[in-house]
Design an enzyme around this catalytic site. Structure first.
Site, PDB file in Angstrom:
ATOM      1  N   LYS A  38     -49.800  70.997  -7.756  1.00 33.73           N
ATOM      2  CA  LYS A  38     -49.775  69.944  -8.934  1.00 33.73           C
ATOM      3  C   LYS A  38     -50.530  68.708  -8.369  1.00 33.73           C
ATOM      4  CE  LYS A  38     -45.411  68.206  -7.377  1.00 33.73           C
ATOM      5  NZ  LYS A  38     -43.694  68.615  -7.479  1.00 33.73           N
ATOM      6  N   ARG A 136     -32.521  65.789 -13.454  1.00 35.11           N
ATOM      7  CA  ARG A 136     -33.624  65.735 -14.322  1.00 35.11           C
ATOM      8  C   ARG A 136     -33.599  67.120 -15.153  1.00 35.11           C
ATOM      9  NH1 ARG A 136     -39.017  65.686  -9.949  1.00 35.11           N
ATOM     10  NH2 ARG A 136     -38.683  67.898  -9.999  1.00 35.11           N
ATOM     11  N   HIS A 170     -33.914  72.475  -7.761  1.00 32.15           N
ATOM     12  CA  HIS A 170     -34.704  71.640  -7.063  1.00 32.15           C
ATOM     13  C   HIS A 170     -33.699  70.736  -6.188  1.00 32.15           C
ATOM     14  CE1 HIS A 170     -38.203  69.568  -5.672  1.00 32.15           C
ATOM     15  NE2 HIS A 170     -38.139  68.600  -6.279  1.00 32.15           N
ATOM     16  N   ARG A 229     -41.172  77.060  -2.097  1.00 33.27           N
ATOM     17  CA  ARG A 229     -42.009  76.305  -2.934  1.00 33.27           C
ATOM     18  C   ARG A 229     -42.715  75.167  -2.158  1.00 33.27           C
ATOM     19  NH1 ARG A 229     -37.665  75.873  -6.657  1.00 33.27           N
ATOM     20  NH2 ARG A 229     -37.564  73.806  -6.312  1.00 33.27           N
ATOM     21  N   TYR A 273     -62.172  37.096  -3.330  1.00 29.29           N
ATOM     22  CA  TYR A 273     -61.375  36.577  -4.405  1.00 29.29           C
ATOM     23  C   TYR A 273     -60.303  35.671  -3.944  1.00 29.29           C
ATOM     24  CZ  TYR A 273     -64.009  39.445  -7.571  1.00 29.29           C
ATOM     25  OH  TYR A 273     -65.190  40.024  -8.321  1.00 29.29           O
ATOM     26  N   CYS A 321     -61.515  44.117  -3.385  1.00 27.84           N
ATOM     27  CA  CYS A 321     -61.896  43.843  -4.466  1.00 27.84           C
ATOM     28  C   CYS A 321     -61.771  45.497  -5.549  1.00 27.84           C
ATOM     29  CB  CYS A 321     -63.310  43.489  -4.574  1.00 27.84           C
ATOM     30  SG  CYS A 321     -63.471  42.079  -3.403  1.00 27.84           S
ATOM     31  N   ASP A 323     -64.168  47.292  -5.988  1.00 27.63           N
ATOM     32  CA  ASP A 323     -65.316  48.233  -5.638  1.00 27.63           C
ATOM     33  C   ASP A 323     -65.650  48.157  -3.898  1.00 27.63           C
ATOM     34  OD1 ASP A 323     -65.675  49.162  -8.083  1.00 27.63           O
ATOM     35  OD2 ASP A 323     -66.648  47.467  -8.406  1.00 27.63           O
TER      36      ASP A 323
HETATM   37  C1  LIG Z   1     -43.408  69.012  -6.214  1.00 23.62           C
HETATM   38  C2  LIG Z   1     -42.100  69.940  -6.482  1.00 23.62           C
HETATM   39  C3  LIG Z   1     -42.208  70.829  -5.338  1.00 23.62           C
HETATM   40  C4  LIG Z   1     -42.917  70.562  -3.765  1.00 23.62           C
HETATM   41  O1  LIG Z   1     -42.308  69.566  -3.422  1.00 23.62           O
HETATM   42  P1  LIG Z   1     -42.773  69.036  -1.594  1.00 23.62           P
HETATM   43  O2  LIG Z   1     -41.699  68.202  -1.208  1.00 23.62           O
HETATM   44  O3  LIG Z   1     -44.047  68.282  -1.831  1.00 23.62           O
HETATM   45  O4  LIG Z   1     -42.690  70.402  -0.879  1.00 23.62           O
HETATM   46  C5  LIG Z   1     -41.149  72.103  -5.212  1.00 23.62           C
HETATM   47  N1  LIG Z   1     -40.421  71.977  -6.359  1.00 23.62           N
HETATM   48  C6  LIG Z   1     -40.603  71.332  -7.457  1.00 23.62           C
HETATM   49  C7  LIG Z   1     -39.611  71.609  -8.761  1.00 23.62           C
HETATM   50  C8  LIG Z   1     -41.524  70.376  -7.509  1.00 23.62           C
HETATM   51  O5  LIG Z   1     -41.590  69.456  -8.686  1.00 23.62           O
END
Ligand SMILES: *Cc1c(COP(=O)(O)O)cnc(C)c1O
Length: 405
Positions: A38, A136, A170, A229, A273, A321, A323
């Protein structure tokens, strides 16, 4: 490709593959990997990174939304792709056309998606998201609600137009190892298994059960189930300082820019600046370099960050700055315009990491890599050689003919 050499990020695909292998070595045979790519592969560029991982055997990919998923398909990803977040139900047709798997996280969302999908006589492949403690998106199973969640999920799995082939949750603190955090992660896993157990009794089973992000993949092998994951570890970054050293990861991203001018200033010269740096007694040699906050190089580094030139650290002087910014090169011999500046990476024994950025900014390395701007071309290295470069600014305009106004 010299025109790219103002400021660029170098992505070492061999290192991404190395990190992927380190993770896969820890899995029991049959356990699959879902590479989380992602946010443009955490700023590393989704196309080349995903193709390298696909070639190395990554079984699945995960992205945040349907735009990112279509981007993967257009760049040659043919393996299954899970969308972790919300997709407007009226895009059911695109989900099917692109062979994408959608996360279903509530009864309300499931019914809306089912309605759109069934009306078009389509079937959308889905993974069920269960909230076991993150609060979530996800069917609410924490705090004693596993039975209720299982009931609702069973009803969702019977809806027309949806095929629910996976289930996942998660973890909120798999990267923290106090007794309390460990207990919480364990509790999340138990709630997940309890919900799946109740569903099984009701005759609902899932081919793919998954819950481990990077930290859990490293720290809790007993929770791997059918698939893991990993995200941040693929890029060679540690999920938290507490995870550092758990695996021999190699950071894949380096960031470079160029010295554009060097000048010798007498004492009392104000730099940048707001005159927030003034040269001390004896004066200073100050170099301007070609990166700024519009490249994702944080303004917060004003008077506190540092860069590497000719193998030595040069402190940032004055405000960053949009750039450009200025650094003190008084102690470094021979600095001249055209010199390469290392902002992230190693040079002559000196090194700066995205973790250093995170520490200075009071944030996490995840945020630092995502923030590297689209104005910074990504240059891909493989076998010690530059194999490709992606310039988002030019790519966005492409070869299109622009209509006169
Ligand atoms: C982003 C995400 C992951 C990966 O997380 P990491 O800590 O980068 O390994 C896995 N599962 C879900 C649902 C996520 O949103």
């Amino acid at each position: 490709m010299d025109y790219l050499r103002r400021t660029w990020a170098e992505i070492d695909l061999d290192r991404i593959v190395h990190n992927h292998r380190i993770i896969r070595q820890r899995l029991t045979p049959g356990c699959r990997t879902m590479a989380v790519v992602k946010a443009d592969a955490y700023g590393h560029g989704d196309g080349y990174v995903s193709r390298a991982l696909q070639q190395d055997g990554a079984d699945w990919f995960a992205v945040s939304n349907i735009n990112e998923a279509v981007s993967l398909r257009r760049q040659g990803v043919v393996r299954p792709v899970l969308i972790l977040g919300y997709t407007p139900p009226e895009m059911a047709g695109l989900l099917v056309e692109q062979s994408l798997t959608q996360t279903v996280y509530s009864g309300e969302y499931a019914r809306a998606l089912s309605k759109e999908s069934a009306a078009r006589k389509l079937t959308v492949d889905c993974h069920i998201k269960i909230d076991t403690g993150m609060s979530r998106i996800g069917f609410f199973a924490q705090q004693g609600h596993a039975a209720q969640a299982a009931n609702e999920i069973a009803r969702v799995c019977a809806l027309p137009g949806l095929s629910c082939t996976g289930a996942f949750t998660h973890f909120s603190c798999a990267d923290e190892y106090s007794a309390d955090s460990r207990a919480f992660t364990h509790r999340q896993f138990e709630v997940f298994m309890e919900t799946l157990g109740l569903l099984k009794q009701a005759g609902v089973e899932f081919e793919l059960r998954h819950c481990c992000n990077s930290a859990a993949t490293l720290a809790y092998p007993e929770y791997h189930l059918d698939m893991v994951r990993p995200g941040v570890v693929l890029y060679g970054l540690s999920p938290s300082p507490e995870c550092a050293g758990m695996a021999a990861l190699l950071p894949a991203m380096s960031l470079y820019t160029t010295v554009t001018m060097v000048k010798t200033l007498d004492q009392h010269a104000a730099v940048s600046y707001g005159r927030r740096y003034v040269t001390p007694k004896g004066g200073r040699r100050i170099a301007s370099i070609a990166i700024g906050y519009a490249d994702g190089y944080r303004r917060n580094f004003t008077n506190k960050g540092r860069v590497i030139i000719r193998g030595q650290y040069a402190p940032i002087t004055g405000a960053v700055c949009m750039d450009q910014l200025m650094v003190d090169v008084n102690a470094i011999d021979g600095v001249q315009s055209g010199d390469v500046v290392t902002l992230v990476g190693e040079n002559g024994g000196a090194a700066i990491t995205l973790d250093d950025f995170a520490a200075l900014n009071g944030t996490i390395n995840y945020e630092e890599c995502c923030l590297i701007g689209r104005r910074v071309p990504r240059v891909y290295m493989q076998g010690g050689r530059e194999i490709a470069a992606v310039d988002y600014v030019i790519a966005a305009v492409g070869e299109q003919t622009v209509r006169p106004l």
